[in-house]
Write a protein that holds these residues in place. Structure first.
Motif, short mmCIF file in Angstrom:
data_model
loop_
_atom_site.label_atom_id
_atom_site.label_comp_id
_atom_site.label_asym_id
_atom_site.label_seq_id
_atom_site.Cartn_x
_atom_site.Cartn_y
_atom_site.Cartn_z
N MET A 244 35.91 42.09 33.62
CA MET A 244 35.84 40.67 33.35
C MET A 244 37.16 40.04 33.78
O MET A 244 38.22 40.53 33.42
CB MET A 244 35.59 40.47 31.85
CG MET A 244 35.85 39.07 31.36
SD MET A 244 35.51 38.89 29.61
CE MET A 244 34.06 37.93 29.70
N GLU A 245 37.08 38.97 34.53
CA GLU A 245 38.26 38.28 35.01
C GLU A 245 38.54 37.09 34.10
O GLU A 245 37.65 36.27 33.84
CB GLU A 245 38.01 37.81 36.45
CG GLU A 245 39.26 37.53 37.21
CD GLU A 245 38.97 37.25 38.68
OE1 GLU A 245 39.73 37.76 39.50
OE2 GLU A 245 38.01 36.51 38.97
N ASN B 112 42.18 41.24 35.06
CA ASN B 112 40.90 41.88 34.75
C ASN B 112 41.05 42.67 33.46
O ASN B 112 42.01 43.43 33.31
CB ASN B 112 40.49 42.82 35.88
CG ASN B 112 39.97 42.07 37.08
OD1 ASN B 112 39.22 41.12 36.93
ND2 ASN B 112 40.38 42.49 38.27
N VAL B 113 40.14 42.49 32.53
CA VAL B 113 40.12 43.24 31.28
C VAL B 113 38.70 43.75 31.05
O VAL B 113 37.75 43.31 31.70
CB VAL B 113 40.57 42.38 30.07
CG1 VAL B 113 42.01 41.94 30.23
CG2 VAL B 113 39.67 41.18 29.88
N LYS B 114 38.59 44.67 30.11
CA LYS B 114 37.25 45.14 29.76
C LYS B 114 36.49 44.02 29.06
O LYS B 114 37.08 43.17 28.38
CB LYS B 114 37.36 46.36 28.86
CG LYS B 114 37.92 47.57 29.60
CD LYS B 114 37.83 48.81 28.78
CE LYS B 114 38.33 49.98 29.61
NZ LYS B 114 38.22 51.24 28.88
N ASN B 115 35.19 44.02 29.22
CA ASN B 115 34.35 42.94 28.69
C ASN B 115 34.53 42.73 27.19
O ASN B 115 34.65 41.60 26.72
CB ASN B 115 32.88 43.20 28.99
CG ASN B 115 32.57 43.09 30.47
OD1 ASN B 115 33.33 42.48 31.22
ND2 ASN B 115 31.47 43.68 30.89
N GLY B 116 34.55 43.82 26.43
CA GLY B 116 34.66 43.70 24.97
C GLY B 116 35.99 43.10 24.55
O GLY B 116 36.05 42.27 23.63
N TYR B 117 37.08 43.50 25.20
CA TYR B 117 38.41 42.97 24.87
C TYR B 117 38.47 41.47 25.15
O TYR B 117 38.99 40.69 24.36
CB TYR B 117 39.46 43.72 25.69
CG TYR B 117 40.89 43.37 25.38
CD1 TYR B 117 41.36 43.29 24.07
CD2 TYR B 117 41.81 43.14 26.40
CE1 TYR B 117 42.68 43.00 23.80
CE2 TYR B 117 43.13 42.85 26.14
CZ TYR B 117 43.56 42.78 24.83
OH TYR B 117 44.87 42.48 24.57
N ARG C 211 35.73 39.24 25.51
CA ARG C 211 34.75 38.47 24.72
C ARG C 211 35.02 38.50 23.21
O ARG C 211 34.76 37.52 22.52
CB ARG C 211 33.35 39.01 24.96
CG ARG C 211 32.80 38.64 26.28
CD ARG C 211 31.30 38.93 26.33
NE ARG C 211 30.86 38.85 27.70
CZ ARG C 211 30.25 39.81 28.34
NH1 ARG C 211 29.97 40.94 27.72
NH2 ARG C 211 29.88 39.67 29.59
#
Length: 172
Positions: free
Chosen positions: A1-2, A20-25, A27
């Motif tokens: 996720m950007e 860019n990070v992981k989606n859960g972090y 959201r």
């Protein structure tokens, strides 16, 4: 996720960076707490326009950060702490203690911009002070013993059994 960061997050990036990070972090933490927004095309265009307008302010902040970094260039922090006989500290030395020592030397540095591992032994270690994007200083931190163990105290138990062994045959 950007995402686009809205504030500095050590270990991730600085304000207005696109990362860019992981989606859960993204959201579940960054976006709900207001630390970031999703990097859509429109958000990127707004960011570019804002950066153009804020270029002078950013340059002034960077110059101020470089001045602070230059003031810390040759500073060494020496912290005295209580030490056990094995050389371990009672407790540990962390960023808050380093910031406190710097304040005593006239450098008001926030503990949140200092990164280091907790120190649990006597010796020389390194802390990094992050002033601004690309402006950081490596700061030597020396931990010394507050209660210097006397060498005679350590040697006395070694000599005592030898003396007792000599006395034992004389007693017989």
């Amino acid at each position: 996720m950007e995402i686009i960061l809205k504030e500095d997050i050590i270990g991730l990036g600085y304000k207005n960076d696109i990362v860019n990070v992981k989606n859960g972090y993204g959201r579940n933490y960054l976006i709900p707490t207001g630390k970031a927004v999703i990097a859509s095309e429109s958000a990127k265009k707004i960011l570019a326009e804002n950066l153009k307008q804020q270029a002078q302010k950013i340059a002034a902040k960077k110059a101020e950060a470089e001045k602070k970094a230059a003031a810390l260039e040759n500073v060494e922090v020496v912290i005295s702490a209580k030490v056990s006989a094995t050389g371990q500290l009672y407790g540990s030395v962390n960023a808050a203690i380093v910031a406190e020592e710097l304040k005593k030397k006239g450098q008001d540095i926030d503990r949140k911009i200092i990164t280091m591992r907790d120190i649990k032994k006597v010796g020389t270690f390194e802390a990094t002070v992050h002033f601004f994007k690309g402006v950081e200083v490596k700061l030597p931190v020396t931990v010394v013993s507050e209660n210097q163990p006397a060498p005679a105290v350590e040697e006395a138990p070694v000599e005592a059994p030898a003396q007792e062994a000599e006395e034992a045959p004389a007693a017989e």
